[in-house]
Design a protein around this motif. Structure first.
Motif, PDB file in Angstrom:
ATOM      1  N   THR A   1      67.969  14.180  61.352  1.00  0.00           N
ATOM      2  CA  THR A   1      67.925  13.816  59.944  1.00  0.00           C
ATOM      3  C   THR A   1      68.614  14.901  59.119  1.00  0.00           C
ATOM      4  O   THR A   1      68.857  16.004  59.592  1.00  0.00           O
ATOM      5  CB  THR A   1      66.477  13.647  59.465  1.00  0.00           C
ATOM      6  OG1 THR A   1      65.759  14.868  59.685  1.00  0.00           O
ATOM      7  CG2 THR A   1      65.779  12.539  60.236  1.00  0.00           C
ATOM      8  N   GLY A   2      68.921  14.582  57.872  1.00  0.00           N
ATOM      9  CA  GLY A   2      69.647  15.521  57.032  1.00  0.00           C
ATOM     10  C   GLY A   2      69.155  15.512  55.603  1.00  0.00           C
ATOM     11  O   GLY A   2      68.366  14.658  55.187  1.00  0.00           O
TER      12      GLY A   2
ATOM     13  N   GLY B   1      70.778  27.236  42.755  1.00  0.00           N
ATOM     14  CA  GLY B   1      70.055  28.327  43.381  1.00  0.00           C
ATOM     15  C   GLY B   1      68.601  28.452  42.987  1.00  0.00           C
ATOM     16  O   GLY B   1      67.932  29.408  43.392  1.00  0.00           O
ATOM     17  N   THR B   2      68.057  27.499  42.248  1.00  0.00           N
ATOM     18  CA  THR B   2      66.683  27.626  41.743  1.00  0.00           C
ATOM     19  C   THR B   2      65.658  26.959  42.644  1.00  0.00           C
ATOM     20  O   THR B   2      64.449  27.137  42.433  1.00  0.00           O
ATOM     21  CB  THR B   2      66.562  27.013  40.341  1.00  0.00           C
ATOM     22  OG1 THR B   2      66.837  25.595  40.408  1.00  0.00           O
ATOM     23  CG2 THR B   2      67.535  27.674  39.371  1.00  0.00           C
ATOM     24  N   LYS B   3      66.098  26.187  43.642  1.00  0.00           N
ATOM     25  CA  LYS B   3      65.155  25.468  44.500  1.00  0.00           C
ATOM     26  C   LYS B   3      65.615  25.516  45.959  1.00  0.00           C
ATOM     27  O   LYS B   3      66.808  25.687  46.257  1.00  0.00           O
ATOM     28  CB  LYS B   3      64.986  24.017  44.040  1.00  0.00           C
ATOM     29  CG  LYS B   3      64.320  23.874  42.686  1.00  0.00           C
ATOM     30  CD  LYS B   3      64.055  22.428  42.321  1.00  0.00           C
ATOM     31  CE  LYS B   3      63.428  22.324  40.938  1.00  0.00           C
ATOM     32  NZ  LYS B   3      62.075  22.932  40.900  1.00  0.00           N
ATOM     33  N   TYR B   4      64.625  25.352  46.840  1.00  0.00           N
ATOM     34  CA  TYR B   4      64.855  25.304  48.277  1.00  0.00           C
ATOM     35  C   TYR B   4      64.155  24.047  48.790  1.00  0.00           C
ATOM     36  O   TYR B   4      63.020  23.741  48.386  1.00  0.00           O
ATOM     37  CB  TYR B   4      64.274  26.555  48.926  1.00  0.00           C
ATOM     38  CG  TYR B   4      64.246  26.543  50.445  1.00  0.00           C
ATOM     39  CD1 TYR B   4      65.354  26.924  51.193  1.00  0.00           C
ATOM     40  CD2 TYR B   4      63.079  26.187  51.130  1.00  0.00           C
ATOM     41  CE1 TYR B   4      65.320  26.937  52.582  1.00  0.00           C
ATOM     42  CE2 TYR B   4      63.035  26.204  52.523  1.00  0.00           C
ATOM     43  CZ  TYR B   4      64.155  26.576  53.243  1.00  0.00           C
ATOM     44  OH  TYR B   4      64.112  26.588  54.613  1.00  0.00           O
ATOM     45  N   ALA B   5      64.824  23.311  49.666  1.00  0.00           N
ATOM     46  CA  ALA B   5      64.251  22.067  50.169  1.00  0.00           C
ATOM     47  C   ALA B   5      64.470  21.946  51.665  1.00  0.00           C
ATOM     48  O   ALA B   5      65.528  22.321  52.188  1.00  0.00           O
ATOM     49  CB  ALA B   5      64.876  20.865  49.453  1.00  0.00           C
ATOM     50  N   LEU B   6      63.472  21.432  52.361  1.00  0.00           N
ATOM     51  CA  LEU B   6      63.525  21.186  53.812  1.00  0.00           C
ATOM     52  C   LEU B   6      63.082  19.754  54.073  1.00  0.00           C
ATOM     53  O   LEU B   6      62.138  19.258  53.448  1.00  0.00           O
ATOM     54  CB  LEU B   6      62.620  22.177  54.543  1.00  0.00           C
ATOM     55  CG  LEU B   6      62.484  22.036  56.066  1.00  0.00           C
ATOM     56  CD1 LEU B   6      62.274  23.415  56.708  1.00  0.00           C
ATOM     57  CD2 LEU B   6      61.327  21.104  56.468  1.00  0.00           C
ATOM     58  N   TYR B   7      63.786  19.107  55.020  1.00  0.00           N
ATOM     59  CA  TYR B   7      63.420  17.725  55.338  1.00  0.00           C
ATOM     60  C   TYR B   7      63.584  17.436  56.815  1.00  0.00           C
ATOM     61  O   TYR B   7      64.561  17.840  57.437  1.00  0.00           O
ATOM     62  CB  TYR B   7      64.295  16.733  54.558  1.00  0.00           C
ATOM     63  CG  TYR B   7      64.034  15.294  54.942  1.00  0.00           C
ATOM     64  CD1 TYR B   7      62.886  14.633  54.530  1.00  0.00           C
ATOM     65  CD2 TYR B   7      64.927  14.587  55.759  1.00  0.00           C
ATOM     66  CE1 TYR B   7      62.621  13.324  54.901  1.00  0.00           C
ATOM     67  CE2 TYR B   7      64.680  13.271  56.131  1.00  0.00           C
ATOM     68  CZ  TYR B   7      63.521  12.650  55.703  1.00  0.00           C
ATOM     69  OH  TYR B   7      63.267  11.357  56.079  1.00  0.00           O
TER      70      TYR B   7
ATOM     71  N   PHE C   1      68.744  26.800  59.099  1.00  0.00           N
ATOM     72  CA  PHE C   1      69.199  28.155  58.810  1.00  0.00           C
ATOM     73  C   PHE C   1      70.044  28.122  57.540  1.00  0.00           C
ATOM     74  O   PHE C   1      71.147  27.557  57.527  1.00  0.00           O
ATOM     75  CB  PHE C   1      70.006  28.681  60.001  1.00  0.00           C
ATOM     76  CG  PHE C   1      70.169  30.164  60.030  1.00  0.00           C
ATOM     77  CD1 PHE C   1      69.112  31.000  59.748  1.00  0.00           C
ATOM     78  CD2 PHE C   1      71.394  30.730  60.360  1.00  0.00           C
ATOM     79  CE1 PHE C   1      69.261  32.374  59.793  1.00  0.00           C
ATOM     80  CE2 PHE C   1      71.551  32.099  60.411  1.00  0.00           C
ATOM     81  CZ  PHE C   1      70.486  32.929  60.129  1.00  0.00           C
ATOM     82  N   SER C   2      69.553  28.726  56.447  1.00  0.00           N
ATOM     83  CA  SER C   2      70.235  28.595  55.160  1.00  0.00           C
ATOM     84  C   SER C   2      70.173  29.903  54.386  1.00  0.00           C
ATOM     85  O   SER C   2      69.286  30.738  54.600  1.00  0.00           O
ATOM     86  CB  SER C   2      69.613  27.470  54.333  1.00  0.00           C
ATOM     87  OG  SER C   2      68.207  27.639  54.232  1.00  0.00           O
TER      88      SER C   2
ATOM     89  N   ALA D   1      67.671  22.289  56.103  1.00  0.00           N
ATOM     90  CA  ALA D   1      67.145  22.891  54.886  1.00  0.00           C
ATOM     91  C   ALA D   1      68.312  23.385  54.036  1.00  0.00           C
ATOM     92  O   ALA D   1      69.300  23.895  54.571  1.00  0.00           O
ATOM     93  CB  ALA D   1      66.204  24.051  55.210  1.00  0.00           C
ATOM     94  N   VAL D   2      68.209  23.248  52.707  1.00  0.00           N
ATOM     95  CA  VAL D   2      69.301  23.627  51.811  1.00  0.00           C
ATOM     96  C   VAL D   2      68.747  24.161  50.493  1.00  0.00           C
ATOM     97  O   VAL D   2      67.698  23.733  50.021  1.00  0.00           O
ATOM     98  CB  VAL D   2      70.241  22.439  51.505  1.00  0.00           C
ATOM     99  CG1 VAL D   2      71.117  22.101  52.691  1.00  0.00           C
ATOM    100  CG2 VAL D   2      69.454  21.211  51.073  1.00  0.00           C
ATOM    101  N   PHE D   3      69.485  25.099  49.904  1.00  0.00           N
ATOM    102  CA  PHE D   3      69.224  25.527  48.540  1.00  0.00           C
ATOM    103  C   PHE D   3      69.936  24.578  47.578  1.00  0.00           C
ATOM    104  O   PHE D   3      70.976  23.997  47.906  1.00  0.00           O
ATOM    105  CB  PHE D   3      69.720  26.952  48.320  1.00  0.00           C
ATOM    106  CG  PHE D   3      68.877  28.007  48.988  1.00  0.00           C
ATOM    107  CD1 PHE D   3      67.767  28.532  48.352  1.00  0.00           C
ATOM    108  CD2 PHE D   3      69.209  28.471  50.257  1.00  0.00           C
ATOM    109  CE1 PHE D   3      66.995  29.509  48.975  1.00  0.00           C
ATOM    110  CE2 PHE D   3      68.445  29.446  50.883  1.00  0.00           C
ATOM    111  CZ  PHE D   3      67.328  29.961  50.240  1.00  0.00           C
ATOM    112  N   SER D   4      69.398  24.456  46.374  1.00  0.00           N
ATOM    113  CA  SER D   4      70.056  23.631  45.363  1.00  0.00           C
ATOM    114  C   SER D   4      71.321  24.334  44.871  1.00  0.00           C
ATOM    115  O   SER D   4      71.446  25.561  44.960  1.00  0.00           O
ATOM    116  CB  SER D   4      69.107  23.374  44.191  1.00  0.00           C
ATOM    117  OG  SER D   4      68.716  24.600  43.586  1.00  0.00           O
ATOM    118  N   PRO D   5      72.291  23.576  44.351  1.00  0.00           N
ATOM    119  CA  PRO D   5      73.539  24.193  43.887  1.00  0.00           C
ATOM    120  C   PRO D   5      73.352  25.239  42.797  1.00  0.00           C
ATOM    121  O   PRO D   5      74.167  26.159  42.686  1.00  0.00           O
ATOM    122  CB  PRO D   5      74.349  22.992  43.372  1.00  0.00           C
ATOM    123  CG  PRO D   5      73.861  21.849  44.212  1.00  0.00           C
ATOM    124  CD  PRO D   5      72.389  22.101  44.382  1.00  0.00           C
TER     125      PRO D   5
END
Length: 437
Positions: free
Chosen positions: A301-302, A257-263, A195-196, A251-255
Protein backbone atom coordinates in the motif's frame (compact mmCIF):
# COMPACT_ATOMS: atom_id res chain seq x y z
CA UNK A 1 -2.33 57.64 -31.89
CA UNK A 2 -4.56 56.25 -29.14
CA UNK A 3 -4.90 52.88 -30.92
CA UNK A 4 -1.12 52.32 -31.08
CA UNK A 5 -0.64 53.60 -27.53
CA UNK A 6 -3.28 51.19 -26.20
CA UNK A 7 -1.72 48.26 -28.06
CA UNK A 8 1.75 49.06 -26.69
CA UNK A 9 0.32 49.39 -23.16
CA UNK A 10 -1.44 46.06 -23.47
CA UNK A 11 1.74 44.43 -24.80
CA UNK A 12 3.77 45.82 -21.89
CA UNK A 13 1.14 44.57 -19.44
CA UNK A 14 1.19 41.12 -21.03
CA UNK A 15 5.00 40.90 -20.86
CA UNK A 16 5.09 42.00 -17.21
CA UNK A 17 2.25 39.63 -16.33
CA UNK A 18 4.00 36.73 -18.09
CA UNK A 19 7.29 37.41 -16.30
CA UNK A 20 5.49 37.54 -12.95
CA UNK A 21 3.63 34.32 -13.72
CA UNK A 22 6.83 32.51 -14.64
CA UNK A 23 8.59 33.86 -11.55
CA UNK A 24 5.68 32.66 -9.43
CA UNK A 25 6.82 29.09 -10.05
CA UNK A 26 10.56 29.56 -9.65
CA UNK A 27 11.82 26.41 -7.96
CA UNK A 28 15.14 26.77 -6.11
CA UNK A 29 15.62 23.15 -5.10
CA UNK A 30 15.56 20.53 -7.84
CA UNK A 31 17.29 17.64 -6.09
CA UNK A 32 14.40 15.29 -7.01
CA UNK A 33 14.09 16.25 -10.71
CA UNK A 34 15.44 12.94 -12.09
CA UNK A 35 13.56 9.66 -11.44
CA UNK A 36 15.09 6.40 -12.64
CA UNK A 37 13.56 2.96 -13.12
CA UNK A 38 13.58 -0.26 -15.13
CA UNK A 39 15.37 -3.56 -14.72
CA UNK A 40 15.70 -5.70 -17.87
CA UNK A 41 19.24 -6.28 -19.15
CA UNK A 42 20.32 -6.34 -22.79
CA UNK A 43 22.94 -8.19 -24.80
CA UNK A 44 25.62 -5.79 -23.56
CA UNK A 45 24.91 -6.80 -19.96
CA UNK A 46 23.43 -3.43 -19.14
CA UNK A 47 20.01 -2.83 -17.65
CA UNK A 48 17.36 -1.31 -19.90
CA UNK A 49 15.46 1.43 -18.13
CA UNK A 50 13.97 4.88 -18.25
CA UNK A 51 14.36 8.34 -16.75
CA UNK A 52 11.76 10.92 -15.78
CA UNK A 53 13.43 14.27 -16.43
CA UNK A 54 11.34 17.05 -14.88
CA UNK A 55 13.83 19.68 -16.04
CA UNK A 56 12.04 19.63 -19.37
CA UNK A 57 9.02 21.89 -19.31
CA UNK A 58 7.29 19.33 -21.48
CA UNK A 59 8.82 16.29 -19.93
CA UNK A 60 8.92 12.86 -21.49
CA UNK A 61 10.07 9.50 -20.24
CA UNK A 62 13.36 8.69 -21.93
CA UNK A 63 15.02 5.34 -22.56
CA UNK A 64 18.36 4.84 -20.82
CA UNK A 65 20.65 2.05 -19.65
CA UNK A 66 22.26 1.35 -16.28
CA UNK A 67 25.29 -0.72 -15.29
CA UNK A 68 23.15 -2.40 -12.61
CA UNK A 69 19.46 -3.23 -12.56
CA UNK A 70 17.00 -1.21 -10.46
CA UNK A 71 14.34 -2.99 -8.45
CA UNK A 72 12.86 -2.26 -5.01
CA UNK A 73 15.60 -0.06 -3.54
CA UNK A 74 15.81 3.12 -5.57
CA UNK A 75 17.29 6.50 -4.65
CA UNK A 76 18.88 9.31 -6.63
CA UNK A 77 20.02 12.87 -6.03
CA UNK A 78 20.48 15.92 -8.25
CA UNK A 79 22.15 19.25 -7.59
CA UNK A 80 19.95 22.30 -6.98
CA UNK A 81 19.77 22.93 -10.73
CA UNK A 82 18.33 19.46 -11.38
CA UNK A 83 21.48 17.80 -12.79
CA UNK A 84 21.85 14.15 -11.82
CA UNK A 85 24.74 13.53 -9.39
CA UNK A 86 24.47 9.84 -8.50
CA UNK A 87 22.00 7.06 -7.67
CA UNK A 88 21.77 3.61 -6.11
CA UNK A 89 19.92 0.33 -6.55
CA UNK A 90 20.67 -0.77 -2.99
CA UNK A 91 23.70 -2.87 -4.03
CA UNK A 92 25.88 -0.38 -5.90
CA UNK A 93 26.38 3.37 -6.22
CA UNK A 94 26.46 4.80 -9.76
CA UNK A 95 27.73 8.23 -10.83
CA UNK A 96 26.05 10.59 -13.29
CA UNK A 97 27.78 8.85 -16.19
CA UNK A 98 26.12 5.55 -15.23
CA UNK A 99 29.34 4.01 -13.97
CA UNK A 100 29.80 2.24 -10.65
CA UNK A 101 31.78 4.56 -8.38
CA UNK A 102 35.14 3.52 -6.90
CA UNK A 103 34.34 1.51 -3.77
CA UNK A 104 30.69 1.74 -4.82
CA UNK A 105 30.05 -2.00 -4.88
CA UNK A 106 28.80 -4.34 -2.11
CA UNK A 107 26.30 -1.96 -0.52
CA UNK A 108 24.09 -3.98 1.87
CA UNK A 109 26.60 -6.83 1.61
CA UNK A 110 26.26 -9.77 3.96
CA UNK A 111 25.24 -13.38 4.33
CA UNK A 112 21.62 -12.74 3.34
CA UNK A 113 22.64 -11.11 0.06
CA UNK A 114 25.16 -13.89 -0.64
CA UNK A 115 22.64 -16.64 0.01
CA UNK A 116 19.48 -15.29 -1.58
CA UNK A 117 20.14 -12.36 -3.89
CA UNK A 118 23.08 -13.36 -6.05
CA UNK A 119 25.07 -10.65 -7.79
CA UNK A 120 24.63 -6.92 -7.54
CA UNK A 121 23.14 -6.59 -11.00
CA UNK A 122 19.59 -7.22 -9.81
CA UNK A 123 19.48 -4.47 -7.21
CA UNK A 124 18.17 -5.03 -3.68
CA UNK A 125 14.61 -5.81 -2.54
CA UNK A 126 12.44 -3.59 -0.39
CA UNK A 127 10.56 -0.34 -0.91
CA UNK A 128 11.32 2.96 0.88
CA UNK A 129 14.45 1.49 2.46
CA UNK A 130 17.08 3.71 0.80
CA UNK A 131 17.54 7.49 0.86
CA UNK A 132 20.21 10.07 0.00
CA UNK A 133 20.67 13.19 2.17
CA UNK A 134 23.06 16.10 1.77
CA UNK A 135 25.81 16.38 4.40
CA UNK A 136 25.22 19.55 6.49
CA UNK A 137 29.00 19.73 6.99
CA UNK A 138 30.11 19.56 3.34
CA UNK A 139 28.81 20.87 0.02
CA UNK A 140 30.34 17.82 -1.68
CA UNK A 141 29.28 15.16 0.83
CA UNK A 142 26.20 12.91 0.80
CA UNK A 143 24.91 10.29 3.20
CA UNK A 144 23.39 7.18 1.62
CA UNK A 145 21.09 5.54 4.17
CA UNK A 146 20.09 1.91 3.65
CA UNK A 147 18.75 -1.18 5.41
CA UNK A 148 20.54 -4.51 4.93
CA UNK A 149 18.58 -7.68 5.60
CA UNK A 150 20.27 -9.76 8.31
CA UNK A 151 20.21 -13.53 7.88
CA UNK A 152 19.20 -15.70 10.85
CA UNK A 153 19.26 -19.50 10.38
CA UNK A 154 16.65 -20.18 13.09
CA UNK A 155 14.55 -17.06 13.73
CA UNK A 156 13.12 -14.77 11.05
CA UNK A 157 15.41 -12.40 9.18
CA UNK A 158 15.61 -8.82 10.41
CA UNK A 159 16.87 -5.40 9.25
CA UNK A 160 19.54 -2.98 10.44
CA UNK A 161 20.15 0.72 9.82
CA UNK A 162 23.37 1.53 7.94
CA UNK A 163 24.84 4.46 6.07
CA UNK A 164 27.48 4.89 3.40
CA UNK A 165 29.18 8.17 2.52
CA UNK A 166 29.83 9.66 -0.95
CA UNK A 167 32.31 12.48 -1.61
CA UNK A 168 31.65 14.06 -5.02
CA UNK A 169 34.97 15.92 -4.91
CA UNK A 170 36.80 12.67 -5.58
CA UNK A 171 37.41 10.80 -8.87
CA UNK A 172 37.57 14.06 -10.83
CA UNK A 173 34.20 15.21 -9.58
CA UNK A 174 32.38 11.96 -10.39
CA UNK A 175 32.32 10.78 -6.78
CA UNK A 176 33.80 8.06 -4.61
CA UNK A 177 32.26 6.02 -1.79
CA UNK A 178 34.53 6.83 1.16
CA UNK A 179 32.67 4.81 3.79
CA UNK A 180 30.10 2.07 3.40
CA UNK A 181 27.88 -0.24 5.39
CA UNK A 182 28.38 1.67 8.67
CA UNK A 183 25.88 0.59 11.31
CA UNK A 184 24.41 3.48 13.36
CA UNK A 185 21.61 1.78 15.34
CA UNK A 186 22.41 -1.10 17.68
CA UNK A 187 19.29 -3.25 17.30
CA UNK A 188 17.75 -5.28 14.45
CA UNK A 189 14.10 -4.39 15.00
CA UNK A 190 13.46 -1.75 12.32
CA UNK A 191 10.56 -2.32 9.95
CA UNK A 192 11.13 -2.61 6.25
CA UNK A 193 9.81 0.51 4.41
CA UNK A 194 8.59 3.72 6.14
CA UNK A 195 12.02 5.42 5.88
CA UNK A 196 11.47 9.18 5.55
CA UNK A 197 13.22 12.49 6.24
CA UNK A 198 12.60 16.24 6.26
CA UNK A 199 14.79 19.32 6.75
CA UNK A 200 15.25 20.79 10.21
CA UNK A 201 13.75 24.27 10.69
CA UNK A 202 17.30 25.68 10.34
CA UNK A 203 17.28 24.57 6.68
CA UNK A 204 20.52 22.58 6.99
CA UNK A 205 20.09 19.60 9.30
CA UNK A 206 17.79 16.61 8.69
CA UNK A 207 15.23 14.76 10.79
CA UNK A 208 14.79 11.05 10.07
CA UNK A 209 11.92 8.93 11.44
CA UNK A 210 11.71 5.13 11.33
CA UNK A 211 9.15 2.85 13.09
CA UNK A 212 10.23 -0.43 14.69
CA UNK A 213 8.41 -3.75 14.71
CA UNK A 214 6.97 -5.45 17.77
CA UNK A 215 6.48 -2.12 19.54
CA UNK A 216 4.74 1.28 19.41
CA UNK A 217 7.87 3.32 18.85
CA UNK A 218 9.24 5.72 16.26
CA UNK A 219 13.01 6.06 16.20
CA UNK A 220 14.11 9.67 15.67
CA UNK A 221 17.53 10.62 14.28
CA UNK A 222 19.17 13.98 13.62
CA UNK A 223 21.76 14.43 10.88
CA UNK A 224 23.91 17.52 11.48
CA UNK A 225 27.54 18.66 11.20
CA UNK A 226 28.58 15.97 13.67
CA UNK A 227 26.98 13.12 11.74
CA UNK A 228 23.97 10.98 12.59
CA UNK A 229 22.78 10.87 16.23
CA UNK A 230 19.81 9.16 17.81
CA UNK A 231 17.31 11.39 19.58
CA UNK A 232 14.30 10.57 21.72
CA UNK A 233 12.05 7.62 20.83
CA UNK A 234 8.44 8.64 20.32
CA UNK A 235 5.10 6.96 20.92
CA UNK A 236 3.37 5.97 17.68
CA UNK A 237 0.11 5.04 19.48
CA UNK A 238 -0.02 1.96 17.26
CA UNK A 239 1.58 -1.45 17.85
CA UNK A 240 3.39 -2.42 14.65
CA UNK A 241 3.57 -6.18 14.06
CA UNK A 242 6.04 -8.07 11.92
CA UNK A 243 3.47 -10.10 10.00
CA UNK A 244 1.01 -7.28 9.18
CA UNK A 245 2.90 -3.96 9.44
CA UNK A 246 6.40 -4.80 8.24
CA UNK A 247 6.98 -3.75 4.59
CA UNK A 248 3.22 -3.23 4.25
CA UNK A 249 3.03 0.52 3.65
CA UNK A 250 4.87 3.82 3.51
CA UNK A 251 5.34 7.03 5.53
CA UNK A 252 5.72 10.64 4.30
CA UNK A 253 6.05 14.18 5.60
CA UNK A 254 3.65 16.79 4.27
CA UNK A 255 5.02 19.21 1.64
CA UNK A 256 4.95 22.07 4.17
CA UNK A 257 6.82 19.95 6.72
CA UNK A 258 4.23 20.39 9.48
CA UNK A 259 2.82 16.84 9.51
CA UNK A 260 3.95 13.23 9.32
CA UNK A 261 1.71 10.41 8.11
CA UNK A 262 2.02 6.61 7.97
CA UNK A 263 -0.33 4.20 6.25
CA UNK A 264 -0.83 0.51 5.72
CA UNK A 265 -4.05 -1.42 5.32
CA UNK A 266 -3.94 -3.26 8.67
CA UNK A 267 -2.88 -0.36 10.89
CA UNK A 268 -4.79 2.22 8.82
CA UNK A 269 -3.81 5.90 8.58
CA UNK A 270 -1.86 7.68 11.33
CA UNK A 271 -1.29 11.44 11.13
CA UNK A 272 0.79 13.60 13.51
CA UNK A 273 1.78 17.23 13.82
CA UNK A 274 5.56 17.59 13.43
CA UNK A 275 7.82 20.22 14.96
CA UNK A 276 10.81 20.74 12.65
CA UNK A 277 12.78 22.51 15.37
CA UNK A 278 12.53 19.80 18.04
CA UNK A 279 11.73 16.74 15.90
CA UNK A 280 8.72 15.98 18.09
CA UNK A 281 5.46 14.39 16.96
CA UNK A 282 2.15 15.41 18.57
CA UNK A 283 -1.63 15.48 18.10
CA UNK A 284 -1.92 11.86 16.90
CA UNK A 285 -4.96 11.03 14.78
CA UNK A 286 -5.88 7.50 13.69
CA UNK A 287 -8.13 7.59 10.64
CA UNK A 288 -9.99 4.46 9.54
CA UNK A 289 -9.93 4.39 5.75
CA UNK A 290 -11.56 0.94 5.54
CA UNK A 291 -14.38 0.16 7.95
CA UNK A 292 -14.18 -3.52 6.94
CA UNK A 293 -10.81 -4.77 8.12
CA UNK A 294 -11.49 -8.36 7.01
CA UNK A 295 -10.57 -7.71 3.38
CA UNK A 296 -7.28 -9.17 2.19
CA UNK A 297 -5.45 -6.93 -0.27
CA UNK A 298 -1.88 -8.02 0.20
CA UNK A 299 0.77 -5.87 1.84
CA UNK A 300 1.71 -3.32 -0.77
CA UNK A 301 0.00 0.00 0.00
CA UNK A 302 1.06 3.62 -0.40
CA UNK A 303 0.46 7.17 0.79
CA UNK A 304 1.14 10.68 -0.50
CA UNK A 305 0.10 14.26 0.27
CA UNK A 306 -1.29 16.80 -2.16
CA UNK A 307 1.10 19.70 -2.86
CA UNK A 308 -1.00 22.10 -0.75
CA UNK A 309 -0.75 19.70 2.25
CA UNK A 310 -4.53 19.46 2.44
CA UNK A 311 -5.32 15.99 1.10
CA UNK A 312 -3.82 12.61 1.87
CA UNK A 313 -4.13 9.89 -0.76
CA UNK A 314 -3.95 6.25 0.29
CA UNK A 315 -3.53 3.42 -2.19
CA UNK A 316 -4.63 -0.02 -1.10
CA UNK A 317 -3.88 -2.40 -3.95
CA UNK A 318 -7.41 -2.24 -5.38
CA UNK A 319 -8.58 1.16 -4.12
CA UNK A 320 -7.52 4.81 -4.08
CA UNK A 321 -8.92 7.04 -1.32
CA UNK A 322 -8.65 10.75 -0.54
CA UNK A 323 -8.77 12.20 3.00
CA UNK A 324 -9.29 15.91 3.68
CA UNK A 325 -6.98 16.88 6.56
CA UNK A 326 -8.46 20.40 6.67
CA UNK A 327 -11.83 18.90 7.61
CA UNK A 328 -13.01 19.15 11.21
CA UNK A 329 -13.48 15.36 11.05
CA UNK A 330 -10.96 13.86 8.61
CA UNK A 331 -12.34 10.33 9.02
CA UNK A 332 -15.74 11.57 7.89
CA UNK A 333 -14.09 13.10 4.79
CA UNK A 334 -12.72 9.82 3.36
CA UNK A 335 -13.67 9.57 -0.33
CA UNK A 336 -13.21 6.57 -2.63
CA UNK A 337 -11.63 8.02 -5.76
CA UNK A 338 -11.43 4.85 -7.89
CA UNK A 339 -11.00 1.08 -7.93
CA UNK A 340 -8.51 -0.98 -9.93
CA UNK A 341 -9.80 -1.40 -13.49
CA UNK A 342 -8.32 -4.84 -14.17
CA UNK A 343 -5.65 -3.83 -16.69
CA UNK A 344 -2.91 -6.38 -17.45
CA UNK A 345 0.23 -4.77 -18.89
CA UNK A 346 1.42 -7.53 -18.97
CA UNK A 347 0.78 -8.11 -15.23
CA UNK A 348 -1.87 -6.58 -13.00
CA UNK A 349 -1.47 -2.81 -12.70
CA UNK A 350 -2.67 -2.60 -9.12
CA UNK A 351 -2.81 0.70 -7.23
CA UNK A 352 0.22 0.48 -4.94
CA UNK A 353 3.06 2.97 -4.31
CA UNK A 354 2.78 6.74 -4.79
CA UNK A 355 5.08 9.77 -5.04
CA UNK A 356 4.49 13.45 -5.74
CA UNK A 357 6.39 14.72 -8.76
CA UNK A 358 8.01 18.16 -9.16
CA UNK A 359 5.23 18.85 -11.69
CA UNK A 360 2.56 18.72 -8.91
CA UNK A 361 1.14 15.40 -10.11
CA UNK A 362 1.13 12.24 -8.02
CA UNK A 363 2.46 9.14 -9.77
CA UNK A 364 1.11 5.73 -8.79
CA UNK A 365 3.33 2.68 -9.33
CA UNK A 366 1.99 -0.89 -9.50
CA UNK A 367 4.03 -3.38 -7.48
CA UNK A 368 4.29 -5.73 -10.46
CA UNK A 369 6.72 -5.20 -13.34
CA UNK A 370 4.36 -3.37 -15.70
CA UNK A 371 4.67 -1.06 -18.69
CA UNK A 372 2.19 1.49 -17.35
CA UNK A 373 1.70 3.78 -14.37
CA UNK A 374 -1.27 5.72 -13.02
CA UNK A 375 -1.37 9.47 -12.37
CA UNK A 376 -3.35 11.93 -10.24
CA UNK A 377 -3.27 15.03 -12.40
CA UNK A 378 -4.83 17.56 -9.98
CA UNK A 379 -4.20 16.28 -6.46
CA UNK A 380 -5.08 19.65 -4.85
CA UNK A 381 -8.71 19.23 -6.00
CA UNK A 382 -11.46 17.66 -3.90
CA UNK A 383 -12.90 14.25 -4.80
CA UNK A 384 -12.91 12.96 -8.35
CA UNK A 385 -11.93 16.44 -9.57
CA UNK A 386 -8.38 15.32 -8.69
CA UNK A 387 -8.49 13.61 -12.12
CA UNK A 388 -7.05 10.17 -11.39
CA UNK A 389 -6.14 8.37 -14.64
CA UNK A 390 -5.34 4.67 -14.54
CA UNK A 391 -2.66 3.47 -16.95
CA UNK A 392 -2.12 7.06 -18.02
CA UNK A 393 1.62 6.68 -18.59
CA UNK A 394 3.35 4.19 -20.87
CA UNK A 395 6.93 3.23 -20.00
CA UNK A 396 9.60 2.18 -22.52
CA UNK A 397 10.45 -0.81 -20.28
CA UNK A 398 8.65 -2.50 -17.40
CA UNK A 399 9.30 -1.04 -13.98
CA UNK A 400 10.99 -3.80 -11.99
CA UNK A 401 9.26 -4.83 -8.77
CA UNK A 402 7.28 -1.59 -8.61
CA UNK A 403 10.46 0.40 -8.09
CA UNK A 404 9.84 3.98 -7.04
CA UNK A 405 12.52 6.51 -5.99
CA UNK A 406 12.52 7.46 -2.31
CA UNK A 407 13.28 11.13 -1.69
CA UNK A 408 13.23 13.20 1.48
CA UNK A 409 10.71 16.01 1.43
CA UNK A 410 12.35 18.86 -0.46
CA UNK A 411 11.15 22.50 -0.77
CA UNK A 412 9.37 22.64 2.60
CA UNK A 413 10.55 26.24 3.05
CA UNK A 414 9.78 27.36 -0.49
CA UNK A 415 6.50 29.03 -1.35
CA UNK A 416 6.03 26.75 -4.35
CA UNK A 417 6.31 23.07 -3.48
CA UNK A 418 6.18 22.07 -7.15
CA UNK A 419 5.88 23.56 -10.64
CA UNK A 420 2.49 23.10 -12.33
CA UNK A 421 3.80 24.70 -15.55
CA UNK A 422 5.70 21.47 -16.31
CA UNK A 423 3.46 19.75 -18.84
CA UNK A 424 3.56 16.05 -19.60
CA UNK A 425 3.47 14.07 -22.80
CA UNK A 426 2.29 10.60 -21.90
CA UNK A 427 2.83 7.56 -24.08
CA UNK A 428 0.56 5.46 -26.22
CA UNK A 429 -2.69 4.06 -24.89
CA UNK A 430 -2.53 0.84 -22.90
CA UNK A 431 -4.20 -2.36 -24.03
CA UNK A 432 -6.96 -3.07 -21.52
CA UNK A 433 -8.68 -6.25 -20.46
CA UNK A 434 -10.16 -7.59 -17.25
CA UNK A 435 -8.98 -10.77 -15.64
CA UNK A 436 -11.11 -13.78 -16.35
CA UNK A 437 -12.94 -15.02 -13.24
Amino acid sequence: DNYSYNNISMLRFFIVYSICFIAQFSIAQKEDYIWLGGYQYNENKRANGFAFDFNKKTFSIDYTTFPLGIEGNNASICDKEGNLLFYTNGRGVMNRFHQVMPNGDSINAGEWADRFWGGEFNGYPGSQNTMILTDPNSVHGYYLFHKPIIYHPIIEDSSELHFSYVDLNLDNGKGDVQQKNIRYYEKQDVMSSYFSAVKHSNGSHWWIIQPIEGDSIYLTFLLNENGITRRQSQNSFQFFTRDKSNAAGRAVFSPDGTKYALYNYTDQLHVYDFDRETGLLSNHQKIIVFQDSSLNFGPFTGIEWSPNSRFIYTSSHLYLHQIDMWSSDPEDSVILIDTYNGTQDPFSTHINYMAQGPDCRIYVFPKNGTYSLHVINKPDELGIACNFVQNGIKLPYPNGNGSIPNFPRFRVDEIDKCDPTISSVFGESVYYRREIE
